[in-house]
Every structure is written in C-alpha cells, then in structure tokens.
Design a protein around this motif. Structure first.
Motif, short mmCIF file in Angstrom:
data_model
loop_
_atom_site.label_atom_id
_atom_site.label_comp_id
_atom_site.label_asym_id
_atom_site.label_seq_id
_atom_site.Cartn_x
_atom_site.Cartn_y
_atom_site.Cartn_z
N ALA A 1 0.78 -1.28 -0.04
CA ALA A 1 0.06 -0.06 -0.22
C ALA A 1 0.84 1.18 0.01
O ALA A 1 0.45 2.12 -0.65
N PHE A 2 2.04 1.12 0.86
CA PHE A 2 2.74 2.56 0.75
C PHE A 2 3.49 2.74 -0.60
O PHE A 2 3.43 3.65 -1.30
N GLU A 3 3.78 1.69 -1.34
CA GLU A 3 4.64 1.72 -2.70
C GLU A 3 3.34 2.11 -3.83
O GLU A 3 3.63 2.67 -4.77
N ALA A 4 2.12 1.64 -3.40
CA ALA A 4 1.01 2.21 -4.40
C ALA A 4 0.49 3.54 -4.03
O ALA A 4 -0.52 4.08 -4.70
N ASP A 5 1.19 3.90 -3.07
CA ASP A 5 0.95 5.65 -2.43
C ASP A 5 -0.60 5.60 -2.13
O ASP A 5 -1.33 6.37 -2.46
N LEU A 6 -1.05 4.47 -1.31
CA LEU A 6 -2.54 4.34 -0.60
C LEU A 6 -2.12 5.41 0.77
O LEU A 6 -0.99 5.19 1.18
N SER A 7 -3.08 5.52 1.04
CA SER A 7 -3.28 6.32 2.38
C SER A 7 -3.10 5.39 3.50
O SER A 7 -3.36 4.22 3.50
N ARG B 1 9.29 5.34 5.40
CA ARG B 1 9.78 6.69 4.99
C ARG B 1 11.25 6.71 5.71
O ARG B 1 11.86 7.59 4.80
N GLU B 2 11.70 5.99 6.80
CA GLU B 2 12.97 6.45 7.14
C GLU B 2 14.00 5.53 6.26
O GLU B 2 15.31 6.13 6.41
N GLY B 3 13.83 4.87 5.74
CA GLY B 3 14.71 4.21 4.61
C GLY B 3 14.76 2.81 4.49
O GLY B 3 13.68 2.13 5.04
N PRO B 4 15.48 2.57 3.60
CA PRO B 4 15.36 0.97 2.64
C PRO B 4 15.51 0.11 3.80
O PRO B 4 15.27 -1.28 3.71
N ALA B 5 16.72 0.47 4.82
CA ALA B 5 17.12 -0.47 5.68
C ALA B 5 15.87 -1.09 6.68
O ALA B 5 15.61 -2.09 6.83
N LEU B 6 15.06 0.09 7.23
CA LEU B 6 13.92 -0.45 7.92
C LEU B 6 12.77 -1.08 7.04
O LEU B 6 12.13 -2.03 7.46
#
Length: 331
Positions: A292-298, A321-326
């Motif tokens: 959902a985050f990648e699909a830019d859903l709320s 949002r903090e980074g790829p590691a997380l």
C-alpha cells in the motif's frame, strides 16, 4: 855431417895449418938467415933475418886471407894464387939454396920438406876450407830449408789452427745464428699462437656475448611473451570477470526483476484482495502495508486492507519513510 862436426873439422884444420906455418916460418928463418948473411955486405949482417921474415909474412898473409875467403866462399882471382905459389917457391928456393950450392942433395931434400909441406898444406887447407865452406853452406842451406820447412809446417799448423779456429768460430756463429733464428721462429710461432689464442678468445667472447645478447633478447622476448600472455590472461580474466559480473548483474537484475515481479504480483494480490475481513498475520500485514505504501495508498486504506489499526499502519509508514534498511527489516 852436423854443424858441430864441421866446426870441429874447421878448428882442427886451422890449428894444424897454423902449426905447419909456424914451424915452416921458424925453420925458414933459421935456415935462410945464415945464407942471406953469407951473401950480405960487411956490416949489414944484421939485416939477414929480414928477408925470411918478409917472405914468411907473405906466406902468413896468403894463408890467413885464403882461410878468410874460403870461410865466406869468396874467390880473389889469380893474384892470390900467384902470390901463394911465388912465396912458396921463394921459401923453397931460400931453404934449399945453401945445400944446393954445396952440392948436398940430402940437405936439399931435408930443407925442401918444410917449404913443400907449407905449399901443399896451404893448397890442401884451401881445398879443405872450400869443401868445409861448401859443406857449411850446404848444411846452412839444409838448415835453412829445414827451418823454412819447419816454419812452413808451423805456418801450415798455425794456418790449420786458424782455419780450425775460424771453422769453430764459423760453426759457433752459425750455431748462434741458427739458435737466434730458432728462437726468433719460436718467438714468432709463440706470438702467432698467442695471437691465434687471442683471436679464439675474442671469437669465444664475441660468441659468448652474442649468446648472452641472444639469451637476453630471448629472455626479453620471453618476458614480453609472458607479459603479453599475462596481459592477455589479465584481459581474459578481466573480460571473464566483467562477463561474470555482467552475468551476475544480469542474474541479479533478473532476480531483482523476478523479485519485483513477484513483489508486484504479491502487491497486486494483496491490493486485489480488498479490505480484510479478518486481521491478517503480522508478516502478511507488513507486506500489505508495504504494498500500500508503494502504491501510494493512504494509511486508512492500508489499514482496511490488512485489518490492523490505523496507528500501527501509520507507524509502519513512518518506518518505510525512514529508509530502505527499515523497509528491508519490515519486509
């Protein structure tokens, strides 16, 4: 006859001749003086001995000079012969005159002995002296010839000795010359041998140098070939590494695309599932939130899809949002 015998004979002849002359002179003086005194004028009797003395003196002169001339082989001509015979005949006449005048034949014979002996001895001594002189001359000639022969033999020996010495000197000089020539030949051969050795040594040095240069060139070529081979091997390795890297990148990209495709399909599946009627498991819920985050859903839409609370989903969004590691951890 040797020279000593000839000299002894000459001495005997001289002594005998002078004894006869002396005796004849004394006898003549004693015989003739009375005769001369008897025919000498009164008062001149003292002159009677002069005549026999003069005649006898002439005899002595003749005998002495004949002896001297005979010794040297000389001849005075006819006058000495005339004087010799004249003095002899005078002595004979003076010695026999007294007895002859008296008609005493025995006295004539007795007084003729000394003068005749003087005359004959003079002639005989002259002949003897000439013969002795000839013998002496012959002997001297023989001696001279012998001396000349000895001197000639001596000269011949000396010449032979000089010839031998000259031959020896010539032989020594020839031997020395031959030795010098031999030494020079040996020295020349030694120099030629040394020169040949030097040339051979130089040739070997050149060959060794050429061989060394050839080896160095071969070594450089070998090094160049090895370097080229290493370079080619390195290039091949580099190309192989690049190929492998490219293949690895391609494989990884392919894997990434596959993963992405799988993730995309997963997201599509998760998103296509619609709102969850039952609360999903946490792992599934996390995957649904990530999709959902990648699909830019709320956040609300994501919460509806996974069935979790809005606060939990919001926290997952913050993590993403903090980074790829997380995100990796969440995945």
């Amino acid at each position: 006859m040797d020279e000593r015998t000839l000299r002894q004979a000459d001495r005997v002849l001289s002594i005998g001749t002078w004894m006869i002359v002396a005796g004849a002179v004394v006898f003549s003086v004693l015989t003739v003086t009375p005769l001369v005194r008897s025919v000498t004028p009164e008062g001149w009797g003292w002159t009677a001995p002069i005549l026999p003395i003069v005649v006898d003196a002439a005899v002595v002169i003749v005998v002495r000079l004949d002896a001297a001339l005979a010794r040297v082989g000389g001849h005075a001509g006819g006058w000495p012969v005339l004087l010799r015979w004249m003095t002899g005949l005078m002595t004979l006449g003076l010695n026999t005159a007294g007895s002859w005048l008296k008609g005493d034949a025995v006295g004539v014979a007795v007084h003729a002995v000394a003068p005749l002996l003087l005359i004959v001895s003079s002639e005989a001594s002259l002949a003897y002296r000439r013969a002795l002189t000839a013998a002496v001359v012959q002997r001297e000639a023989e001696q001279a010839a012998e001396k000349a022969a000895r001197e000639q033999r001596q000269r011949d020996r000396e010449q032979a000795e000089r010839d031998r010495e000259q031959r020896r000197i010539d032989a020594e000089e020839r031997r020395a010359r031959e030795e010098r020539e031999h030494a020079a030949r040996l020295a020349r051969e030694e120099r030629e041998h040394q020169a040949a050795l030097a040339r051979e040594q130089a040739e070997r040095e050149r060959e060794r140098e050429a061989l060394r240069l050839e080896r160095e060139r071969a070594a450089r070529e070998q090094q160049a070939r090895e370097a080229e081979q290493q370079r080619l091997a390195k290039e091949r390795a580099e190309r192989e590494r690049e190929r492998l890297q490219a293949e690895e990148r391609a494989r990884r990209e392919q894997q990434a695309r596959a993963r992405e495709q799988a993730a995309e399909r997963r997201r599509q599946q998760l998103l296509a599932a619609g709102p969850a009627t039952v609360k999903q498991e946490e792992a599934t819920a996390r995957a649904t939130v990530a999709a959902a985050f990648e699909a830019d859903l709320s956040v609300r839409q994501a919460a509806e899809l996974c069935g979790w609370s809005v606060g939990w989903v919001n926290n997952r969004y913050n993590d993403l949002r903090e980074g790829p590691a997380l995100t990796g951890v969440a995945s």
